[in-house]
Design an enzyme around this catalytic site. Structure first.
Site, PDB file in Angstrom:
ATOM      1  N   HIS A 112       0.873  -1.178   0.000  1.00  0.00           N
ATOM      2  CA  HIS A 112       0.000   0.000   0.000  1.00  0.00           C
ATOM      3  C   HIS A 112       0.910   1.228   0.000  1.00  0.00           C
ATOM      4  CE1 HIS A 112      -2.864   2.896   1.763  1.00  0.00           C
ATOM      5  NE2 HIS A 112      -3.837   2.028   1.543  1.00  0.00           N
ATOM      6  N   ASP A 155       3.014  -4.395   8.146  1.00  0.00           N
ATOM      7  CA  ASP A 155       1.773  -3.641   7.990  1.00  0.00           C
ATOM      8  C   ASP A 155       0.620  -4.644   8.075  1.00  0.00           C
ATOM      9  OD1 ASP A 155      -0.508  -2.479   6.995  1.00  0.00           O
ATOM     10  OD2 ASP A 155       0.439  -1.595   5.228  1.00  0.00           O
ATOM     11  N   GLN A 167      -4.419  -5.063   6.767  1.00  0.00           N
ATOM     12  CA  GLN A 167      -5.314  -5.920   6.010  1.00  0.00           C
ATOM     13  C   GLN A 167      -5.442  -7.320   6.622  1.00  0.00           C
ATOM     14  OE1 GLN A 167      -8.055  -5.642   3.573  1.00  0.00           O
ATOM     15  NE2 GLN A 167      -6.637  -3.948   3.437  1.00  0.00           N
ATOM     16  N   LYS A 186     -10.566  -1.206  10.110  1.00  0.00           N
ATOM     17  CA  LYS A 186     -10.631  -2.381   9.233  1.00  0.00           C
ATOM     18  C   LYS A 186     -11.123  -3.603   9.991  1.00  0.00           C
ATOM     19  CE  LYS A 186      -8.062  -0.498   5.635  1.00  0.00           C
ATOM     20  NZ  LYS A 186      -6.822  -0.435   4.883  1.00  0.00           N
ATOM     21  N   CYS A 214      -4.576   2.222  -3.875  1.00  0.00           N
ATOM     22  CA  CYS A 214      -3.368   2.732  -3.204  1.00  0.00           C
ATOM     23  C   CYS A 214      -2.190   1.781  -3.365  1.00  0.00           C
ATOM     24  CB  CYS A 214      -3.603   2.999  -1.714  1.00  0.00           C
ATOM     25  SG  CYS A 214      -4.810   4.263  -1.391  1.00  0.00           S
TER      26      CYS A 214
HETATM   27  C1  LIG Z   1      -5.875   0.382   4.694  1.00  0.00           C
HETATM   28  C2  LIG Z   1      -4.436   0.044   4.580  1.00  0.00           C
HETATM   29  C3  LIG Z   1      -3.450   0.947   4.971  1.00  0.00           C
HETATM   30  C4  LIG Z   1      -3.746   2.354   5.423  1.00  0.00           C
HETATM   31  O1  LIG Z   1      -4.517   2.380   6.564  1.00  0.00           O
HETATM   32  P1  LIG Z   1      -5.073   3.792   7.115  1.00  0.00           P
HETATM   33  O2  LIG Z   1      -6.146   3.379   8.061  1.00  0.00           O
HETATM   34  O3  LIG Z   1      -5.596   4.533   5.918  1.00  0.00           O
HETATM   35  O4  LIG Z   1      -3.942   4.489   7.758  1.00  0.00           O
HETATM   36  C5  LIG Z   1      -2.139   0.537   4.884  1.00  0.00           C
HETATM   37  N1  LIG Z   1      -1.809  -0.679   4.461  1.00  0.00           N
HETATM   38  C6  LIG Z   1      -2.726  -1.578   4.077  1.00  0.00           C
HETATM   39  C7  LIG Z   1      -2.284  -2.929   3.628  1.00  0.00           C
HETATM   40  C8  LIG Z   1      -4.074  -1.245   4.119  1.00  0.00           C
HETATM   41  O5  LIG Z   1      -4.993  -2.133   3.738  1.00  0.00           O
END
Ligand SMILES: *Cc1c(COP(=O)(O)O)cnc(C)c1O
Length: 404
Positions: free
Chosen positions: A121, A198, A201, A224, A362
């Site tokens: 992302h 990260d 997801q 999320k 993104c």
């Molecule tokens: C949604 C997402 C982000 C960004 O999250 P925010 O809540 O917008 O800060 C970063 N990495 C991944 C893999 C995502 O799905």
């Protein structure tokens, strides 16, 4: 027994109509919907004990502080952090990554190397590019293959004693691929590099154990996983959070302030300058309670059913191609239909009540790899049903007829 109809009762928004049709919400990878119990938590906070935390002796402030710190403990327990002070509450994944990327400015020198993956992302790419600009460090990329998986042999070749940091998502938001993060972490540690995962997801589908993973940083967004927007977690090992300088200066993050010298507060407050999203933090805890009451194994098993059902149904449409075909993936289906722009499909299915995402999600480097402008992405959650998938597939067929 998992009863999806009963689960759906927990989500008031699922009762509404969009363009005259019952809402079918398949944009869960962008944000999840909010169960009543989380909404109630938010209403209760503002109705009954809204107060600033950590600095008041009055009862309301004590209640709010207690609730906020209980939430931090819930988050600690959920992710199995060793200490509650290793859980920094942030405004979300993006904020959490920026805390680490900015902090590493003080620890890197020219020629140091950082490794990112092709599946990221933008929020796990851009802060590191900015870090490279500040420090002269060099960014290397683990390539992906046609299935949307990382090429780990290439990763082996990128690693060296110059590598200081590796950052990879647990699960790709654009394709749903589950990355082999344990292997990625272990290999990075062999050359002395730190790893940030990260988890934005993965957190809706998997319950990660940060100690078992031995990960240095793990970041998520509450929105999320059925929580509110504007709150998330930076988990960091104590030794790393101690080493990193604070991100922002302000109230709450200090021990003493004089015009000659300021000393910083200990963890977690060092990274929590200013009044935080108090209500959001408490609601984050409530969201984790809710998801755990269903159980992540149950959630994952049901979502896998939706994934295979949806994949099979969509592939019956001629000219439809799915991007991200790893055997290890979550309930995300990214696709295009020959000769049709993803945006046009998204617009037509919306008229039929179905919310999907279209575009680059993104993750432009992934789209560049496939040489496409974007995809239509349907991402399923545990409150979705096979009946909804049927309606969606019919809507896509209709869009195809109208657009070809
Ligand atoms: C949604 C997402 C982000 C960004 O999250 P925010 O809540 O917008 O800060 C970063 N990495 C991944 C893999 C995502 O799905």
């Amino acid at each position: 027994m998992f009863d999806v109809l009963k689960i759906r009762e927990d989500f008031p928004i699922l009762k509404r109509k969009v363009n005259g049709k019952p809402l079918i919400y398949f944009d869960n990878a962008a944000t999840s919907q909010t169960p009543q119990i989380v909404i109630d938590t938010i209403v209760d906070y503002y109705s009954n004990y809204n107060a600033n935390i950590h600095r008041g002796v009055h009862s309301l402030s004590q209640e709010a502080t207690d609730a906020y710190e209980i939430a931090r403990k819930k988050i600690q327990t959920h992710f199995n952090a060793k200490h509650a002070h290793e859980v920094i509450l942030t405004s979300g994944t993006t904020h959490a990554i920026n805390i680490v990327a900015t902090g590493f400015s003080a620890l890197l020198k020219e020629g140091d190397e950082l490794i990112v993956s092709a599946l990221e992302h933008h929020s796990n790419i851009v802060p590191w590019q900015m870090l490279c600009e500040r420090t002269g460090a060099v960014l290397k990329v683990i390539p992906m293959n046609e299935e949307g998986e990382l090429q780990l042999e290439a990763y082996d070749n990128l690693l060296s004693d110059k590598t200081k940091l590796v950052f990879v998502n647990h699960i790709s938001n654009a394709l749903g691929t589950i990355n082999p993060i344990k292997e990625i972490i272990d290999k990075a540690h062999k050359v002395g590099a730190a790893v940030l995962i990260d988890g934005a997801q993965s957190c809706p589908h998997i319950k990660p154990d940060v100690q078992a993973l031995d990960v240095d940083f793990y970041v998520v967004s509450a929105h999320k996983l059925c929580g509110p927007t504007g709150v998330g977690m930076l988990y960091g090992k104590e030794e790393w959070l101690t080493k990193l300088p604070p991100y922002q200066g302000g109230g709450e993050m200090i021990e003493t302030v004089t015009f000659e010298k300021t000393t910083y507060a200990g963890l977690p407050h060092k990274f929590e300058a200013g009044t935080p999203n108090i209500c959001g933090g408490i609601a984050f805890g409530a969201a984790l309670d809710y998801m755990n009451s269903i159980g992540f194994d149950t959630i994952a098993a049901y979502e896998q059913e939706l994934l295979s059902y949806g994949t099979q149904k969509l592939l019956e449409i001629e000219g439809l191609k799915i991007y991200g075909t790893s055997a290890n993936k979550t309930s995300v289906i990214s696709f295009n239909i020959d000769g049709i722009h993803p945006y046009d499909i998204g617009t037509i299915v919306d008229k039929l009540g179905v919310a999907v995402r279209t575009g680059h999600h993104c993750a432009q480097p992934i789209m560049d790899y496939y040489k496409i402008p974007g995809t239509v992405r349907a991402s399923f959650s545990f409150y979705n049903t096979k009946e909804e998938i049927d309606i969606f597939v019919e809507a896509v067929k209709k869009a195809k007829t109208m657009l070809s």
